[in-house]
Design a protein around this motif. Structure first.
Motif, PDB file in Angstrom:
ATOM      1  N   PRO A  98       2.673   3.429  -3.912  1.00 42.76           N
ATOM      2  CA  PRO A  98       2.596   2.152  -3.181  1.00 42.76           C
ATOM      3  C   PRO A  98       1.618   1.147  -3.782  1.00 42.76           C
ATOM      4  O   PRO A  98       1.776  -0.055  -3.573  1.00 42.76           O
ATOM      5  CB  PRO A  98       2.109   2.576  -1.780  1.00 42.76           C
ATOM      6  N   PHE A  99       0.610   1.638  -4.508  1.00 47.12           N
ATOM      7  CA  PHE A  99      -0.445   0.747  -5.011  1.00 47.12           C
ATOM      8  C   PHE A  99      -0.307   0.451  -6.504  1.00 47.12           C
ATOM      9  O   PHE A  99      -1.171  -0.198  -7.089  1.00 47.12           O
ATOM     10  CB  PHE A  99      -1.828   1.360  -4.737  1.00 47.12           C
ATOM     11  N   VAL A 100       0.733   0.971  -7.161  1.00 49.13           N
ATOM     12  CA  VAL A 100       0.935   0.670  -8.580  1.00 49.13           C
ATOM     13  C   VAL A 100       2.180  -0.208  -8.676  1.00 49.13           C
ATOM     14  O   VAL A 100       3.312   0.274  -8.675  1.00 49.13           O
ATOM     15  CB  VAL A 100       1.078   1.958  -9.423  1.00 49.13           C
ATOM     16  N   PHE A 101       1.944  -1.515  -8.690  1.00 46.54           N
ATOM     17  CA  PHE A 101       3.019  -2.514  -8.712  1.00 46.54           C
ATOM     18  C   PHE A 101       3.992  -2.320  -7.549  1.00 46.54           C
ATOM     19  O   PHE A 101       5.180  -2.540  -7.685  1.00 46.54           O
ATOM     20  CB  PHE A 101       3.741  -2.523 -10.070  1.00 46.54           C
ATOM     21  N   GLY A 102       3.450  -1.910  -6.387  1.00 49.31           N
ATOM     22  CA  GLY A 102       4.297  -1.639  -5.231  1.00 49.31           C
ATOM     23  C   GLY A 102       4.042  -2.577  -4.065  1.00 49.31           C
ATOM     24  O   GLY A 102       4.724  -2.486  -3.058  1.00 49.31           O
ATOM     25  N   ARG A 103       3.065  -3.463  -4.188  1.00 48.58           N
ATOM     26  CA  ARG A 103       2.718  -4.440  -3.146  1.00 48.58           C
ATOM     27  C   ARG A 103       2.277  -3.774  -1.844  1.00 48.58           C
ATOM     28  O   ARG A 103       2.306  -4.396  -0.773  1.00 48.58           O
ATOM     29  CB  ARG A 103       3.887  -5.421  -2.925  1.00 48.58           C
ATOM     30  N   GLY A 104       1.845  -2.514  -1.953  1.00 46.94           N
ATOM     31  CA  GLY A 104       1.351  -1.817  -0.763  1.00 46.94           C
ATOM     32  C   GLY A 104       0.091  -2.453  -0.199  1.00 46.94           C
ATOM     33  O   GLY A 104      -0.140  -2.420   1.004  1.00 46.94           O
ATOM     34  N   GLY A 105      -0.718  -3.028  -1.067  1.00 48.78           N
ATOM     35  CA  GLY A 105      -1.970  -3.645  -0.613  1.00 48.78           C
ATOM     36  C   GLY A 105      -1.724  -4.789   0.355  1.00 48.78           C
ATOM     37  O   GLY A 105      -2.419  -4.935   1.356  1.00 48.78           O
ATOM     38  N   GLU A 106      -0.691  -5.585   0.058  1.00 49.70           N
ATOM     39  CA  GLU A 106      -0.378  -6.704   0.948  1.00 49.70           C
ATOM     40  C   GLU A 106       0.047  -6.201   2.320  1.00 49.70           C
ATOM     41  O   GLU A 106      -0.308  -6.777   3.358  1.00 49.70           O
ATOM     42  CB  GLU A 106       0.734  -7.562   0.332  1.00 49.70           C
ATOM     43  N   GLU A 107       0.806  -5.104   2.329  1.00 49.48           N
ATOM     44  CA  GLU A 107       1.252  -4.547   3.613  1.00 49.48           C
ATOM     45  C   GLU A 107       0.076  -3.962   4.394  1.00 49.48           C
ATOM     46  O   GLU A 107      -0.026  -4.146   5.610  1.00 49.48           O
ATOM     47  CB  GLU A 107       2.365  -3.522   3.359  1.00 49.48           C
ATOM     48  N   CYS A 108      -0.836  -3.295   3.685  1.00 48.66           N
ATOM     49  CA  CYS A 108      -2.032  -2.757   4.353  1.00 48.66           C
ATOM     50  C   CYS A 108      -2.850  -3.882   4.987  1.00 48.66           C
ATOM     51  O   CYS A 108      -3.313  -3.758   6.129  1.00 48.66           O
ATOM     52  CB  CYS A 108      -2.921  -2.016   3.355  1.00 48.66           C
ATOM     53  N   LEU A 109      -3.029  -4.977   4.256  1.00 47.06           N
ATOM     54  CA  LEU A 109      -3.831  -6.086   4.793  1.00 47.06           C
ATOM     55  C   LEU A 109      -3.167  -6.669   6.038  1.00 47.06           C
ATOM     56  O   LEU A 109      -3.847  -6.970   7.034  1.00 47.06           O
ATOM     57  CB  LEU A 109      -4.022  -7.169   3.726  1.00 47.06           C
ATOM     58  N   ALA A 110      -1.835  -6.812   5.994  1.00 51.86           N
ATOM     59  CA  ALA A 110      -1.121  -7.362   7.155  1.00 51.86           C
ATOM     60  C   ALA A 110      -1.236  -6.415   8.352  1.00 51.86           C
ATOM     61  O   ALA A 110      -1.458  -6.854   9.490  1.00 51.86           O
ATOM     62  CB  ALA A 110       0.348  -7.593   6.796  1.00 51.86           C
ATOM     63  N   LEU A 111      -1.103  -5.111   8.116  1.00 56.23           N
ATOM     64  CA  LEU A 111      -1.205  -4.132   9.203  1.00 56.23           C
ATOM     65  C   LEU A 111      -2.619  -4.108   9.770  1.00 56.23           C
ATOM     66  O   LEU A 111      -2.817  -4.053  10.994  1.00 56.23           O
ATOM     67  CB  LEU A 111      -0.796  -2.741   8.700  1.00 56.23           C
ATOM     68  N   ALA A 112      -3.612  -4.155   8.868  1.00 55.99           N
ATOM     69  CA  ALA A 112      -5.002  -4.152   9.332  1.00 55.99           C
ATOM     70  C   ALA A 112      -5.272  -5.389  10.188  1.00 55.99           C
ATOM     71  O   ALA A 112      -5.898  -5.306  11.247  1.00 55.99           O
ATOM     72  CB  ALA A 112      -5.957  -4.105   8.134  1.00 55.99           C
ATOM     73  N   ALA A 113      -4.762  -6.553   9.751  1.00 54.83           N
ATOM     74  CA  ALA A 113      -4.984  -7.793  10.502  1.00 54.83           C
ATOM     75  C   ALA A 113      -4.328  -7.716  11.882  1.00 54.83           C
ATOM     76  O   ALA A 113      -4.803  -8.323  12.842  1.00 54.83           O
ATOM     77  CB  ALA A 113      -4.436  -8.982   9.721  1.00 54.83           C
ATOM     78  N   ALA A 114      -3.229  -6.961  11.989  1.00 54.57           N
ATOM     79  CA  ALA A 114      -2.524  -6.822  13.270  1.00 54.57           C
ATOM     80  C   ALA A 114      -3.029  -5.610  14.068  1.00 54.57           C
ATOM     81  O   ALA A 114      -2.459  -5.279  15.113  1.00 54.57           O
ATOM     82  CB  ALA A 114      -1.023  -6.701  13.018  1.00 54.57           C
ATOM     83  N   SER A 115      -4.068  -4.958  13.551  1.00 54.64           N
ATOM     84  CA  SER A 115      -4.638  -3.761  14.199  1.00 54.64           C
ATOM     85  C   SER A 115      -3.621  -2.648  14.421  1.00 54.64           C
ATOM     86  O   SER A 115      -3.677  -1.919  15.416  1.00 54.64           O
ATOM     87  CB  SER A 115      -5.312  -4.122  15.536  1.00 54.64           C
ATOM     88  N   ILE A 116      -2.665  -2.522  13.504  1.00 56.50           N
ATOM     89  CA  ILE A 116      -1.703  -1.410  13.542  1.00 56.50           C
ATOM     90  C   ILE A 116      -2.294  -0.253  12.724  1.00 56.50           C
ATOM     91  O   ILE A 116      -2.655  -0.449  11.564  1.00 56.50           O
ATOM     92  CB  ILE A 116      -0.357  -1.812  12.893  1.00 56.50           C
ATOM     93  N   PRO A 117      -2.401   0.945  13.290  1.00 62.08           N
ATOM     94  CA  PRO A 117      -2.913   2.070  12.499  1.00 62.08           C
ATOM     95  C   PRO A 117      -1.942   2.405  11.367  1.00 62.08           C
ATOM     96  O   PRO A 117      -0.721   2.354  11.562  1.00 62.08           O
ATOM     97  CB  PRO A 117      -2.985   3.228  13.497  1.00 62.08           C
ATOM     98  N   PHE A 118      -2.475   2.712  10.212  1.00 59.87           N
ATOM     99  CA  PHE A 118      -1.606   3.060   9.094  1.00 59.87           C
ATOM    100  C   PHE A 118      -2.277   4.087   8.199  1.00 59.87           C
ATOM    101  O   PHE A 118      -3.480   4.342   8.311  1.00 59.87           O
ATOM    102  CB  PHE A 118      -1.215   1.814   8.284  1.00 59.87           C
ATOM    103  N   ARG A 119      -1.469   4.656   7.320  1.00 59.01           N
ATOM    104  CA  ARG A 119      -1.923   5.679   6.371  1.00 59.01           C
ATOM    105  C   ARG A 119      -1.157   5.447   5.078  1.00 59.01           C
ATOM    106  O   ARG A 119      -0.005   5.007   5.107  1.00 59.01           O
ATOM    107  CB  ARG A 119      -1.601   7.051   6.948  1.00 59.01           C
ATOM    108  N   VAL A 120      -1.784   5.726   3.939  1.00 56.16           N
ATOM    109  CA  VAL A 120      -1.120   5.566   2.648  1.00 56.16           C
ATOM    110  C   VAL A 120      -0.958   6.934   1.993  1.00 56.16           C
ATOM    111  O   VAL A 120      -1.925   7.680   1.875  1.00 56.16           O
ATOM    112  CB  VAL A 120      -1.919   4.626   1.716  1.00 56.16           C
ATOM    113  N   ILE A 121       0.252   7.259   1.613  1.00 54.43           N
ATOM    114  CA  ILE A 121       0.539   8.525   0.920  1.00 54.43           C
ATOM    115  C   ILE A 121       0.903   8.181  -0.519  1.00 54.43           C
ATOM    116  O   ILE A 121       1.909   7.496  -0.760  1.00 54.43           O
ATOM    117  CB  ILE A 121       1.710   9.271   1.603  1.00 54.43           C
TER     118      ILE A 121
END
Lengths: 263, 263
Positions: A98-121
């Motif tokens: 998700p973090f190697v040219f996968g744009r996972g970081g943008e999704e994490c930031l959006a989830l964090a801003a919305a206070s949605i719990p998340f995990r990265v595998i």
């Protein structure tokens, strides 16, 4: 025994599906696929992997080229949040990591801003999977003490990686989305001091039954690229590409074939 | 259904065991562990993973610090060849990925020279696993278009990575075995143009229950390193380390704690 954390309703897990071969899924990613209520997957996730989900799981194509259409990143972020707020177990499944040219970081930031719990595998990135399949040790004692992963696509503002500087600084280069611009990239590498005769390899559809490795040189790369069939393509530059070519003849019978195209 | 190739007697499989968490094994690596007659493992493979092997499997510590002793690489190569010639299914199990600072290339070359059939199964490299666990997107649109993996250890002939050049050329740096030399590396990064106030993070025992993330800056890294407990340590340098710190407060309750140490 492998223990997995509970996949709580209302949370989002971002998982890498690896380079293509379903056997290169992690146990954690398989558990996520088997447990999720809804899976938003990009086009790089093969059907064999999606088939591992239970029949009741909702599968939603999302992302670059998924389902033949391009879903904008902002709309994916909004979908993840909306589905989590419906109290579903939401899996965002991506090719590679998700973090190697996968744009996972943008999704994490959006989830964090919305206070949605998340995990990265994490997942096996396409470049790592391709290197293994082609027997190219991207680090190798005495030969390669550093390896850089870079994208060959120009950025949104037209910004581009400085390939001359990268080629000077790092021993091995693993290039994503570089096939289209390989002529320009090769010229920059040579301008930065790499020899036109240095090994370069194209790895096509790595870790899938269609896998193919094409060995060439930096100087001949653009001409060879023009002859290749359509395929997910990784480029590996450096002496380790030559080591892969040395080892290739000793691969077990069942392994994918190698075509040599010395330029 | 996941299909695995047959693990033929007399062959060697080199597999990565991932960053520590057994759930981050690939399905292919788990299959290899369950099928091998003998497993030569290095010290980075945790006991929980070795426990997945059937009781009859022979477990042989081999490699850096394995079993408290250092096995020279040449002797490991010879052991792999000798065991394969006894018609055993031989698994060489390594922490992380075999080709990312794992010396898998040397083993492949030795096996190829001895005409022993072999296969390489990639693994989640320690740096990729640590980045996921700490929510640091090592590539991130608009921020990091390249990521370099480099070793902080001086080479056998005293050769060392040119960190000034790497720091100039690549957006994100993921450094292995860099803790001991972090003062010298930080100085080189600053000499190369990185700001002393740029984010740098230490990731300790990532993906294990002992995981800890320590956020600091390039300028303060050496002083902070001196205060850290013994642990397997990765260093991540670049703006993405700061993104991890931004996301951290939103991690699910059960996630490992974060300590901030701004210098």
């Amino acid at each position: 025994m492998i223990r997995h954390p509970a996949f709580a309703p209302g949370s989002v897990w971002l998982a890498g599906a690896g380079p293509g071969d379903p056997a290169l899924l992690t146990l954690a990613a398989l558990h996520a696929i088997e447990t999720a209520d809804v899976i938003l997957h990009d086009a790089l996730v093969p059907a064999e992997i999606l088939a591992l989900a239970p029949a009741a799981t909702r599968l939603v194509p999302a992302g670059k080229r998924a389902g033949g259409i391009h879903t904008p990143q902002l709309s994916i972020n909004e979908d993840l949040i909306a589905l989590a707020r419906q109290d579903l177990r939401v899996l965002r499944l991506k090719g590679g990591d998700p973090f190697v040219f996968g744009r996972g970081g943008e999704e994490c930031l959006a989830l964090a801003a919305a206070s949605i719990p998340f995990r990265v595998i994490p997942g096996i990135s396409a470049g790592i999977g391709a290197a293994s399949a082609a027997h190219m040790p991207i680090t190798h004692r005495g030969v390669a003490r550093s390896v850089v992963f870079a994208t060959g696509e120009a950025g949104p503002a037209g910004g581009e990686v400085d390939f001359a500087a990268l080629g000077r600084a790092a021993d091995t280069l693993v290039l994503y989305m570089a096939r289209q611009n390989i002529g320009r990239i090769a010229a920059a590498l040579i301008a930065g001091g790499r020899s036109p005769t240095d090994p370069l390899a194209f790895l096509l559809d790595a870790t899938t039954p269609r896998e193919r490795v094409v060995h060439t040189t930096i100087g001949a790369a653009a001409a060879i690229a023009a002859t290749l069939p359509p395929a997910a393509t990784l480029v590996i530059v450096g002496p380790v590409a030559g080591i892969g070519a040395m080892i290739a003849p000793h691969r077990p019978e069942a392994e994918p074939s190698i075509r040599s195209a010395q330029g």
